[in-house]
Motif scaffolding. Structure first.
Motif, PDB file in Angstrom:
ATOM      1  N   TYR A1984     127.156 -54.842  48.366  1.00  0.00           N
ATOM      2  CA  TYR A1984     126.691 -53.474  48.194  1.00  0.00           C
ATOM      3  C   TYR A1984     127.655 -52.525  48.890  1.00  0.00           C
ATOM      4  CZ  TYR A1984     124.296 -49.254  49.536  1.00  0.00           C
ATOM      5  OH  TYR A1984     123.999 -47.943  49.775  1.00  0.00           O
ATOM      6  N   LEU A1985     127.999 -52.903  50.185  1.00  0.00           N
ATOM      7  CA  LEU A1985     128.873 -52.028  50.954  1.00  0.00           C
ATOM      8  C   LEU A1985     130.189 -51.836  50.208  1.00  0.00           C
ATOM      9  CD1 LEU A1985     128.527 -53.039  54.689  1.00  0.00           C
ATOM     10  CD2 LEU A1985     128.317 -50.753  53.728  1.00  0.00           C
ATOM     11  N   VAL A1986     130.761 -53.013  49.787  1.00  0.00           N
ATOM     12  CA  VAL A1986     132.088 -52.957  49.170  1.00  0.00           C
ATOM     13  C   VAL A1986     131.988 -52.257  47.835  1.00  0.00           C
ATOM     14  CG1 VAL A1986     133.986 -54.340  48.257  1.00  0.00           C
ATOM     15  CG2 VAL A1986     132.844 -54.991  50.387  1.00  0.00           C
ATOM     16  N   CYS A1987     131.073 -52.813  47.014  1.00  0.00           N
ATOM     17  CA  CYS A1987     131.068 -52.297  45.654  1.00  0.00           C
ATOM     18  C   CYS A1987     130.681 -50.839  45.600  1.00  0.00           C
ATOM     19  CB  CYS A1987     130.141 -53.116  44.788  1.00  0.00           C
ATOM     20  SG  CYS A1987     130.771 -54.784  44.675  1.00  0.00           S
ATOM     21  N   ASN A1988     129.544 -50.612  46.188  1.00  0.00           N
ATOM     22  CA  ASN A1988     129.031 -49.262  45.954  1.00  0.00           C
ATOM     23  C   ASN A1988     129.864 -48.183  46.611  1.00  0.00           C
ATOM     24  OD1 ASN A1988     127.053 -50.302  44.505  1.00  0.00           O
ATOM     25  ND2 ASN A1988     125.450 -49.043  45.446  1.00  0.00           N
ATOM     26  N   ARG A1989     130.072 -48.424  47.900  1.00  0.00           N
ATOM     27  CA  ARG A1989     130.618 -47.294  48.597  1.00  0.00           C
ATOM     28  C   ARG A1989     132.130 -47.193  48.470  1.00  0.00           C
ATOM     29  NH1 ARG A1989     127.615 -46.295  54.200  1.00  0.00           N
ATOM     30  NH2 ARG A1989     125.559 -45.865  53.341  1.00  0.00           N
ATOM     31  N   LYS A1991     134.326 -48.642  46.310  1.00  0.00           N
ATOM     32  CA  LYS A1991     134.982 -49.077  45.076  1.00  0.00           C
ATOM     33  C   LYS A1991     136.302 -48.324  44.869  1.00  0.00           C
ATOM     34  CE  LYS A1991     133.040 -48.427  40.866  1.00  0.00           C
ATOM     35  NZ  LYS A1991     131.904 -48.621  39.953  1.00  0.00           N
ATOM     36  N   TRP A1992     136.210 -47.041  44.831  1.00  0.00           N
ATOM     37  CA  TRP A1992     137.412 -46.234  44.552  1.00  0.00           C
ATOM     38  C   TRP A1992     138.418 -46.347  45.671  1.00  0.00           C
ATOM     39  CZ3 TRP A1992     138.262 -45.225  39.869  1.00  0.00           C
ATOM     40  CH2 TRP A1992     137.176 -45.064  38.978  1.00  0.00           C
ATOM     41  N   LEU A1993     137.883 -46.433  46.859  1.00  0.00           N
ATOM     42  CA  LEU A1993     138.780 -46.544  48.016  1.00  0.00           C
ATOM     43  C   LEU A1993     139.617 -47.818  47.874  1.00  0.00           C
ATOM     44  CD1 LEU A1993     139.375 -45.176  50.695  1.00  0.00           C
ATOM     45  CD2 LEU A1993     137.788 -46.742  51.783  1.00  0.00           C
ATOM     46  N   ILE A1994     138.928 -48.903  47.460  1.00  0.00           N
ATOM     47  CA  ILE A1994     139.650 -50.186  47.328  1.00  0.00           C
ATOM     48  C   ILE A1994     140.693 -50.075  46.236  1.00  0.00           C
ATOM     49  CG2 ILE A1994     139.374 -52.606  46.653  1.00  0.00           C
ATOM     50  CD1 ILE A1994     136.595 -52.443  48.083  1.00  0.00           C
TER      51      ILE A1994
END
Length: 2025
Positions: A1984-1989, A1991-1994
């Motif tokens: 959730y942390l990675v995907c949701n928040r 995503k674009w940052l990654i």
């Protein structure tokens, strides 16, 4: 002194023979000449009239002379008037003339008058005198207004009131506002000569004849004049030589009294803080009580009742502070934190109307943080009850919550709601004159060894204010300590505490003691008007008084130093000042705490308090008599002190500072040797003068058995004292002026009351005269006070007080003028009340808060011990050159009674006189000393002290020797006394009177066993020697003291009471004849201590014995009467004229006789005696079997005075006849006034309904014994003069049928039928019904089945409240107009008119909704709209008092006389006489003059045996079924430790007793019983019903809380028909079923038959005719099945409900009712212990049996279930920061509960991690509850604690609380916001979240509200709110909820599950996937942390990395590549 004299020589050319009298008027003061008897054409008056005047004679002033033909019987006839303008006299000073009189039409007549006028501008050459230098020259200016106002009114016939000249003395006898019979006829005094140096003898004027003949003169004199002159003459000294004595002896204050303070803490609102657990602490003084704790709410509901009992003196009580504080989370372990407090002193509550605050909101503030503002509101009731006060509690029924907090604040009238914080600075500068406080052995030892002579006192000052204390530092060993410190209090302003207490204390290692106490009343040092000023005082000296100054280890009078009781000696004086600064709480540097601070201040200059002046006090002892025999054998001396000057025994030892001051003539304390006439002479600019403060020692001489006197015959000892004080006389002068105006006013008001009481003519004229005097006095004050020059030491308070006094006096003068014009015969009483307020205001203004000269004490001493004292305020004897400013006793001879100091003076010891002094006092500046002997009786020589230097002009005499003496004979005509005090255990006394005059005393004979002795005895005092000039003695004879004693066979006679009188004086050259002689008998009020103890009827004459010896005196009739032996009877001219009366006595029976000497009374008999004649009843053979008499009526004849006021009392005695012819007195009763039993023959005009004999006070006694008591307003004053046509009465019958119905107001005098259309009202009701608040349709029909008796009860209470409200409103309106006349017309709803029932009263009530209510923003119909409409509920009448008080105790023909036995109590309040009652005699009296007219006796059916008591029922025993209904009790006194009680009912009647113990109601002070009890009884044996409330206890006996007693017999036989109340409507089924076994028609027929009147005749068309009245009404009735049938019952009931309109015997019949009776407990007499609501029905057993009792059992609460679905929340504030990301989010859940506490709280699940404040729940709460519809309360029963025996029932308002929380796992959850919905009235929810705003809460009052009980189902959005740091409301979220209310039955049919459970489950909320817990599924969380928040940052990061890698690779490979390229490899 200027004087104006008129010598009236003769009046000539009169027509016919006759007696003539003349009246001379100048400046409004009239004098009457003597009556010239039997003269023909010339009347030679030859009299001189003299007016001392204070302003120059103005040329425009008038002199008026009127000549009358005098008649003893009829009013005097005016012969003619002579008026002249005094222009010539003013210029020349002398004029003689003869001129003709004019008649009424201003035409000249033949009769002429010859007069000589003189005017002396300033006699005695005073012009050169230095006293007059201070007086401004324009003395005419000062007085101009006075002459103008009088002249303007002097046109003929306008009737101004004459006034005494301003120089004439203003009387000084203060009668503390009582109407006393002839209060003290001290006043029959004539104008005296003012100046004994003048040679010319004026004739002495007589105002006395007026007193006697006033009312005969009244016919022709100017209307105001007669009443004024006559009555004023009675009580006023016109002469200047004597002032009046004070009649009350005992110190009033300082004696402890019972008080009960009851406080109900109802609820708190808007408490500051979140989610708190509040407790309320109630603190009074040192007593504390706590409410229970309510959890997590900031609007707790308590409704807990606390009672505090005190037994303390009033001063102590009223200074106690009531402190209410709210404490947060207090428990056993910690004290909790204070939220806010409110304090107020008890005095403020006591001064409220009804001594209470009811349902008011106290504003809480935090004492530690004054910048914070309001901390919440606490709603409470506070009441303070003293002994004998009865408190009218507003009716406690279903109170609709007064939501208007701001409009109902707990503040007295006139105090602003927003109070500001202020600092009170009490500055303590220094003190002086302290007494020694330490005489320990150690101190003396020290002195001997070290020779140290330190002052023996270590003083400090303690200041107490508003419950806080501050102390200055201790100044060691100083009699003149200097502190210069200020004590600072921080308190809300204006404060609700009235007094600051300043106390000088002596610091001691063991315990500190008070040296003296002074109270500062804030109301006197500030003014809250628009031109007012803040509290300020000083710098000024305050004097402290207390116990005598010798110090003993245990000072018996220590209380006096604490400020309790009247100080008996000067203690010290303290220089202090007070200032106040209102704080601006916003400024940052302010101290926010309210702790008391003490700070040093700078010194103030010596002159700041005024210039030091030398004062001179002179006193002369003219007589010392009545010295108590205990001290009669020792030599006696009298000492006079002022401050410490003159104090011989215990002044202060020398103080070094005094010596230094001596030289400046400023010494504060006279050195002690000086005082003792020592050799240390003091240099003085006027020669040597040493103070003499004591009279020489002298042994008393015996007067009689009880008293001694000192032989001051011709030689009168004098004392004089010089003292130095700051010259602040101006303060005293102003207060003297006001006091004199007040004295004059009080005197006038007493006269008016006297005139009203004795029913003389024209009280209104006298009142007009009084008001005229008042307005003149006020304007005179303004003129004089204006002259006030600034002098040294004037403080801000002096200036402000002067301004405000002048404003007040000016407006009072204006109001007095205005009221004067409104005084009419019918408004006298109302206006009298208004003028009484003026009197109180004057007394208040006159009390000067800044002292100057200390009071003067006179001590009687023997062997250097102080025995008895008198205290005289220095202002009363202060001299001024302006007469109005002089003290009332200055230069006057005053009779002073010495009393015992302190507590010794309480009780019997304080009643006996220790000594009576005739004392002359003068106090003034030494330089004004020349006049100090002016007021003494003339004819003395001064004997100076041996050693007076040559330079001393006015050396004071050491004694005066009188060389003129007159010999008199005093005749005391002692006729009778009445209502004396019972001094023996038999309840009677053996009274005799002792008369004291000068040094003589004589005794009447003893009459045994009576409280109303008729002595009829003349006491002759021969050869009484009086010193002084003859003419002065004539005007100013000494007073006579009469003491009445009870003779005891053993021991000393016991004191009963005392009164004073002045004799009428006849000089030897005067004729003994009318109008003054023989004197008339008058009533003198007898006092015992401070309370009245009877009246004495007597007359006194003082006859001068001339050269001819006693032969010249009028002869005494010798003892003609052989029985009396040597006792002389009162002579014929004085004793009253008698006529023959017959007194008929109705003997009914005896009740409740107690045992006498342990034996039962068995064969009692009643003896009636009046004026020596009497009659005995027959013996009751067996009291137990039948206590009634067998022969009912007996009579006797007796000779009684014609004048009803002189009628002797009638004595009723009950004796028990024992074996062997012994008789034992059981008890007695004296009927003091027979007036109410006088039978007056009926009025012939009443068209022969007229056997209706009227008793005097509106009782009508007649054939059927009917009578109309005063209290029922309906008929008492009307007589039906023209019963010509038939009067039709019609009632609003069935409005739903006939809309054009009419209501009729019946006017008894007319035949007309007045119609009032009710159509509009109907339509109004319709409209109201349609448009209910917020437009919700109201149920049209009130369902019949729902209605029960309680519906009727609550509807009736609502009506009662409405009526009371309307009444208040009408009153308020009337007050606003300042015109009480209007009140008489508008308030046609008197409290008693609660009898006007049904629609009429209600409509009236509605129209007259008070304007005040409207202001508060309630719509006028508001109250009416909240309830389902009442039109259909039949009502009963709720009386908020006992039924009998409404109906004159049901004594319409049967009176109850209490029989007393035993000594009357010695208490102040005549220790409630109830303990002395030994039984009751029932019967009646009727007296009439013989012979009686024939008509009565000739009437048909007249039974001669029954006399005037025709057709009364027989008194044989009768069996009755008594049915007692007890509805409920309110405000019971707590009986258990927990502050509650467990009440149950006990009913006793005769021997029967019903205990309802098993149905006790647990822990309840307002129990609802709802029970009926049936008891069978036999009258007369069992006729006293006692209803008691007991407290149930598990162990031990049950305690009585209180009881009430009802005399059933009087009710049963009363013609008001109190057996079974008559309801307003007749129905045969339902809740309003008819209760009486007799139907209305049967009752009506019976009444008509008994009253011998024609009827009832039922006619067609719903008419019935009774006597000559026609009544209309409906004729159909419905039975249970809805079938209609014809009936006459409604018609009959209409008549019964209007029975008072039937001529001749009409009276109000008792309606169906509930009465409210106070519960009393014999242990706490006079203080209510609660109230009980009940009623009693009685049914004779020989009639048909009544139906079953109606069911009034308390309504059972109805079970409901409230289902609340929480759908969603929105915009909830975000509290948490995310660990990883720092983002704001909240874990939301909602909590809700319904019942008061949270025991049933329910929570939703948690919506985790809401990022927007949105939460989705779909969660259901289910709250089952029991609800009382009528009271709008939820009922909960629960055990209070684990130790409780049983459950306690609570009633709380139905409020649903919803809260929103943020869930935390490891710490406590955070509270975010809440909303509370009152289920009866809550705002409609918004349709969408957007529309939901804070305004729904803020403007709750304006928005339409709905009730869940009507709507059943509601859905919407509501806001959550919380308060931020600044106490502002903020929106913290919104909730979408659905409320659904179902009854228990419906809930069973369709059950639902909690939360989202079965049955009827709610679907799961659609929550975003973010709402989960991270530690349960970490991978999901990471995803959730990675995907949701991120995503674009990654993505961005990956791209950036790629770029970097590319770049890196590029850089890495670049060089190689380049090389390759370059090298071309």
């Amino acid at each position: 002194m200027m004087a104006f004299m008129v010598h009236l020589k003769a009046v000539a050319h009169l027509r016919g023979r006759g007696d003539r009298i003349a009246r001379v008027t100048f400046r409004g003061l009239s004098f009457y000449s003597r009556v010239v008897e039997n003269c023909e054409d010339v009347a030679r008056f030859n009299e001189t009239f003299r007016w001392p005047i204070a302003s120059r004679l103005d040329g425009n002033e008038m002199l008026e002379i009127q000549v009358y033909n005098y008649s003893k019987v009829f009013s005097n006839r005016l012969v003619g008037t002579f008026c002249m303008v005094l222009q010539k006299v003013a210029d020349e000073g002398h004029l003689e003339l003869t001129d003709t009189l004019t008649d009424d039409n201003n035409t000249s007549i033949q009769t002429s008058v010859t007069i000589e006028i003189r005017y002396q501008p300033m006699d005695g050459g005073a012009g050169g005198d230095r006293d007059f230098l201070d007086v401004p020259d324009d003395r005419d200016g000062m007085f101009a207004f006075e002459t103008d106002s009088l002249l303007s009114a002097h046109s003929p016939g306008s009737g101004t009131s004459p006034r005494r000249s301003l120089q004439g003395s203003i009387p000084t006898f203060r009668k503390a506002g009582r109407g006393v019979f002839s209060a003290m006829k001290l006043g029959k005094i004539k104008i005296s000569k003012d100046d004994h140096k003048r040679g010319e003898e004026p004739a002495v004027l007589d105002m006395d004849d007026l007193d006697r003949k006033a009312m005969r003169l009244a016919g022709s004199l100017e209307p105001d004049a007669v009443s004024l002159a006559s009555v004023t003459a009675v009580t006023t000294n016109v002469s200047n030589k004597r002032s009046k004595p004070d009649i009350k002896m005992e110190p009033g204050s300082g004696r402890p009294v019972d008080y009960q303070i009851s406080i109900t803490v109802i609820e708190a609102r808007q408490l500051m803080g979140l989610n708190m657990d509040p407790v309320v602490c109630v603190e009074i003084g040192d007593d504390r009580k706590y409410t229970s704790m309510k959890e997590s709410t900031n609007c707790p509901y308590y409704n807990e009742y606390f009672v505090f009992d005190f037994h303390v003196p009033p001063d102590v009580m009223f200074d106690k502070i009531i402190k209410l504080s709210v404490i947060h989370s207090k428990n056993l372990l910690r004290s909790g934190t204070l939220v806010g407090t409110f304090k107020m002193d008890v005095g403020t509550v006591y001064s409220q109307p009804e001594h209470q605050f009811y349902h008011k909101w106290a504003i809480l503030s935090d004492p530690d943080d004054i910048t914070a503002g309001c901390k919440g509101y606490l709603k409470c009731d506070i009441a303070v009850v003293g002994k004998g006060d009865n408190i009218k509690t507003p009716h406690k029924a279903n109170e609709t919550d007064e939501d208007d907090v701001e409009g109902n604040l707990l503040l007295p009238e006139g105090i602003p709601a927003e109070r500001q914080w202020a600092r009170f600075y009490v500055k303590i500068h220094r003190a002086e004159g302290l007494p020694k406080m330490n005489t320990t052995i150690m101190a003396n030892v020290k002195k001997a060894f070290i020779g140290e002579s330190r002052d023996l006192v270590d003083p400090y000052v303690q200041v107490q204010f508003a419950g806080q204390k501050g102390k200055t530092s201790v100044q060691r060993s100083s009699y003149e300590p200097i502190w210069n410190e200020q004590v600072v209090f921080t308190e809300l302003f204006p404060p609700l505490c009235k007094r600051i207490k300043v106390q000088i204390r002596d610091s001691d290692k063991v315990n500190d003691v008070a040296i003296g106490t002074h109270f500062i009343d804030l109301r006197k040092i500030s003014n809250d008007g628009d031109k007012g000023f803040l509290p300020t005082l000083g710098p000024a000296w305050v004097n402290m008084y207390g116990s005598t100054r010798q110090y003993t280890l245990m000072d018996e009078h220590q209380d006096l130093n604490e400020g309790l009781g009247e100080g008996v000696s000067f203690r010290a004086r303290l220089l202090l000042s007070i200032a106040l600064e209102v704080l601006d709480t916003t400024s940052p540097e302010i101290l926010s705490s309210t702790e008391v601070q003490v700070e040093p201040i700078s010194n103030i200059s010596e002159s700041a308090t005024g210039r030091m002046e030398e004062f001179f006090l002179f006193g002369s002892f003219l007589e010392a008599t009545m010295i108590d025999r205990k001290i009669g054998d020792k030599a006696i001396t009298f000492e006079i002190t002022i401050g410490n000057y003159g104090n011989q025994i215990d002044g202060v030892s020398k103080s070094s500072s005094t010596k230094k001051k001596k030289k400046d003539g400023e010494s504060e304390e006279e050195e002690s040797e000086l005082v003792q006439n020592s050799s240390e002479d003091e240099a003085d600019e006027e020669g040597d003068l040493v103070s003499v403060s004591c009279t020489p020692l002298m042994r008393p001489v015996i007067t009689d058995r009880n008293y001694f006197h000192l032989p001051y015959f011709e030689k009168k000892p004098c004392v004089y004292i010089r003292s130095w004080w700051q010259d602040q006389r101006r303060r005293l002068y102003n207060s003297n002026m006001m006091d004199k105006i007040a004295d004059k006013l009080e005197e006038g008001l007493n006269d008016v009351q006297e005139i009203i009481k004795t029913e003389k003519a024209f009280p209104e004229r006298r009142l007009r005269g009084v008001l005229e005097e008042l307005s003149i006095g006020c304007s005179r004050f303004v003129t004089l006070a204006n002259k006030d020059l600034p002098q040294a030491g004037r403080t801000k308070l002096d200036r402000e007080r002067l301004k405000s006094c002048m404003r007040e006096m000016d407006s009072m003068g204006q109001q007095a003028k205005q009221i004067r014009t409104q005084v009419k015969k019918n408004t006298v009483r109302d206006k009298l009340k208004l003028v009484h307020n003026f009197l109180q205001k004057l007394r208040f203004l006159a009390d000067e808060p800044q002292h100057s000269i200390p009071d003067v004490f006179i001590w009687m001493m023997t062997n250097n011990k102080r025995i008895a004292y008198a205290r005289i305020p220095s202002k009363d004897i202060l001299f001024s050159t302006v007469d109005e400013e002089t003290g009332r006793d200055c230069s006057k001879v005053k009779a002073v009674f010495l009393k015992l100091p302190g507590k010794k003076g309480f009780g019997p010891a304080g009643w006996t006189v220790q000594a009576k002094l005739e004392l002359y006092l003068w106090l003034g500046l030494s330089k004004q000393r020349k006049d100090f002997l002016n007021g003494l009786p003339n004819g003395f020589e001064e004997i100076k002290a041996a050693k007076t230097g040559p330079g001393f002009l006015y050396g004071p005499p050491v004694s005066l020797v009188y060389n003129m003496k007159q010999v008199f004979q005093l005749r005391a005509h002692m006729y009778q006394a009445r209502s004396l005090f019972a001094a023996d255990s038999s309840g009677l006394s053996d009274p005799f009177a002792r008369v004291f005059f000068s040094t003589h005393s004589q005794v009447t004979e003893v009459l045994s066993e009576t409280l109303c002795p008729t002595w009829d005895q003349l006491l002759v005092f021969d050869d009484v020697e009086l010193f002084g000039e003859a003419s002065e003695l004539r005007d100013d004879p000494p007073i006579i003291v009469i003491e009445i004693y009870d003779q005891d066979t053993v021991g000393k006679a016991e004191f009963i009471g005392r009164t004073f009188a002045k004799p009428t004086v006849k000089m030897c050259d005067e004729h003994y004849g009318p109008p003054r002689f023989p004197p008339q008998l008058e009533y003198y009020q007898v006092y015992r201590g401070n309370c009245t103890a009877g009246e004495l009827l007597a007359a006194f004459e003082l006859l001068q014995i001339g050269q001819g010896g006693r032969g010249d005196l009028p002869p005494l009739e010798g003892p003609t009467d052989s029985e009396h032996g040597p006792v002389l009877p009162v002579p014929l001219g004085i004793r009253p004229v008698l006529s023959r009366y017959r007194i008929e006595v109705l003997f009914w029976g005896l009740r409740d006789l107690k045992r006498i000497n342990l034996a039962q009374v068995d064969r009692p008999r009643v003896d009636i005696e009046c004026a020596g004649r009497g009659v005995q009843s027959v013996l009751i053979q067996n009291y137990k079997k039948n206590p009634n008499f067998s022969i009912l009526v007996k009579w006797f004849e007796v000779d009684l005075p014609e004048n009803e006021l002189l009628h002797p009392p009638l004595n009723i005695r009950v004796v028990d006849c024992r074996a062997f012819g012994r008789y034992i007195l059981v008890g007695s009763h004296a009927v003091t006034s027979l007036r109410r039993f006088i039978y007056s023959t009926p009025d012939k005009t009443t068209n022969n309904w007229a056997t209706a004999a009227k008793l005097m006070n509106g009782y009508m006694v007649l054939a059927n014994g009917g009578s109309q008591p005063r209290s029922s307003p309906v008929l008492s004053s009307r007589t039906f003069s023209r019963p010509a046509g038939d009067v039709i009465v019609n009632l609003e019958a069935e409005p739903q049928v006939r809309k054009t119905d009419t209501v009729v107001k019946l006017d008894a005098m007319s035949d007309a039928v007045v119609k009032v259309d009710t159509i509009e009202e109907e339509s109004d009701k319709k409209k109201k019904k349609k448009k209910k608040k917020g437009g919700v349709e109201e149920d049209e029909e009130t369902d019949e089945r729902v209605l029960d008796w309680w519906s009727k009860y609550f509807a009736s209470i609502e009506t009662l409240k409405e009526t009371l409200r309307a009444q208040e409103a009408a009153q308020a309106e009337a007050e606003d107009r300042e015109d009480l006349e209007i009140a008489v017309e508008t308030t046609d709803i008197k409290p008693d008119d609660l009898l006007l029932k049904g629609s009429r009263a209600k409509d009236k009530g509605k129209d007259r909704k008070s304007s005040r209510d409207r202001k508060k923003g309630q719509a006028a119909g508001d109250g009416a709209d909240r309830r389902p409409l009442k039109a259909k509920v039949d009502e009963l009448l709720v009386y908020n008092k006992e039924l009998e008080s409404e109906y004159g105790n049901f004594e319409d023909w049967l009176h109850t006389f209490n029989l007393y036995r035993g000594k009357a109590g010695d208490d102040d309040e005549h220790a409630l006489d109830d303990d002395r009652i030994v039984g009751r005699f029932k019967g009646s009296l009727c007296m009439y003059k013989l012979p009686l007219s024939e008509e009565i006796t000739r009437e048909a059916g007249f039974d001669p045996n029954m006399g005037m008591f025709q057709s009364i029922p027989h008194n044989d025993p009768i069996n009755v079924l008594v049915r007692v209904y007890v509805v409920r009790a309110t405000d019971l006194h707590p009986a258990d430790i927990n502050g509650k009680a467990d009440p149950y009912i006990v009913i006793k009647l005769g021997r029967a007793e019903v205990k309802d113990k098993e149905n006790y109601i647990s822990k309840q002070l307002n129990p609802v019983f709802g029970k009926s009890f049936d008891i069978e009884a036999t009258f007369p044996m069992e006729s006293m019903l006692t209803v008691s409330v007991y407290d149930w206890d598990l162990v031990g006996t049950d305690d009585l809380i209180g009881e009430t007693k009802i005399d059933l017999e009087n009710r049963f036989y009363s013609k008001y028909r109190a057996t079974c109340g008559i309801s307003s409507n007749y129905s045969v089924h339902g809740y309003n079923v008819w209760r009486d076994p007799l139907k209305p028609s049967q009752i009506l027929a019976k009444l008509c038959k008994e009253g011998k009147i024609d009827g009832p005749h039922y006619g067609p068309g719903g008419k019935v005719k009774v006597a000559n009245r026609i009544f209309l009404g409906p004729t159909e009735i419905e039975d249970e099945n809805g079938l209609k049938k014809q009936t006459e019952e409604h018609l009959a009931l209409t008549v019964l409900n209007h029975w008072e309109e039937i001529p001749r015997l009409g009276c109000k019949l008792v309606p169906e009712h509930v009465e409210t009776r106070p519960l009393l407990n014999p242990d706490k007499p006079g203080i209510e212990q609660g109230r009980i609501e009940m009623w009693v029905d009685m049914f004779p057993m020989d009639m048909p049996a009544p139906g079953p009792a109606i069911d009034i059992s308390p309504r059972k609460p109805k079970r409901y279930e409230l289902r609340v679905i929480i759908w969603n929340t929105d915009e909830v504030i975000l509290e948490d920061d995310d660990y990883f990301t720092g983002e704001k989010s909240s874990d939301i859940f909602v909590r809700g509960w319904l019942k008061g506490q949270q025991e049933d709280k329910q929570d939703t699940d948690v919506h985790y991690h809401s990022l927007t404040g949105e939460g989705n729940f779909n969660w259901r709460f289910v709250f089952p509850f029991d609800y009382l519809m009528a009271e709008e309360k939820i009922v909960i029963s629960k055990k209070e604690s684990m130790f409780s025996w049983d459950e306690t029932e609570y009633k709380i308002p139905p409020r649903l609380t919803l809260q929103v929380w943020d869930a935390d796992h490891f710490s406590a959850d955070d509270f975010l916001g809440a909303i509370e919905l009152d289920l009866n009235r809550f705002p409609r929810g918004a349709k969408t979240a957007k529309q939901c705003s804070l305004d729904m809460i803020r403007n709750e009052q304006e928005l339409p509200t709905i009730s869940i009980f009507k709507q059943k189902r509601v859905k919407g959005w509501w806001p959550f709110v919380a308060r931020d740091e600044n106490d502002e409301m903020e929106l913290t979220g919104k909730v979408e909820a659905e409320l659904h209310l179902v009854t228990a039955e419906e809930a069973e049919k369709s059950p639902v599950g909690l939360g989202r459970n079965e049955p009827d489950p709610l679907e799961k909320p659609n929550r975003p996937d973010t709402t989960f817990l991270w530690f349960l599924s970490p991978l999901k969380a990471i995803r959730y942390l990675v995907c949701n928040r991120y995503k674009w940052l990654i993505i961005k990061l990956v791209l950036a990395l790629l770029l970097l890698v590319m770049l890196g690779l590029f850089l890495y490979s670049m060089p190689g590549y380049l090389v390759k390229k370059l090298l071309g490899a």
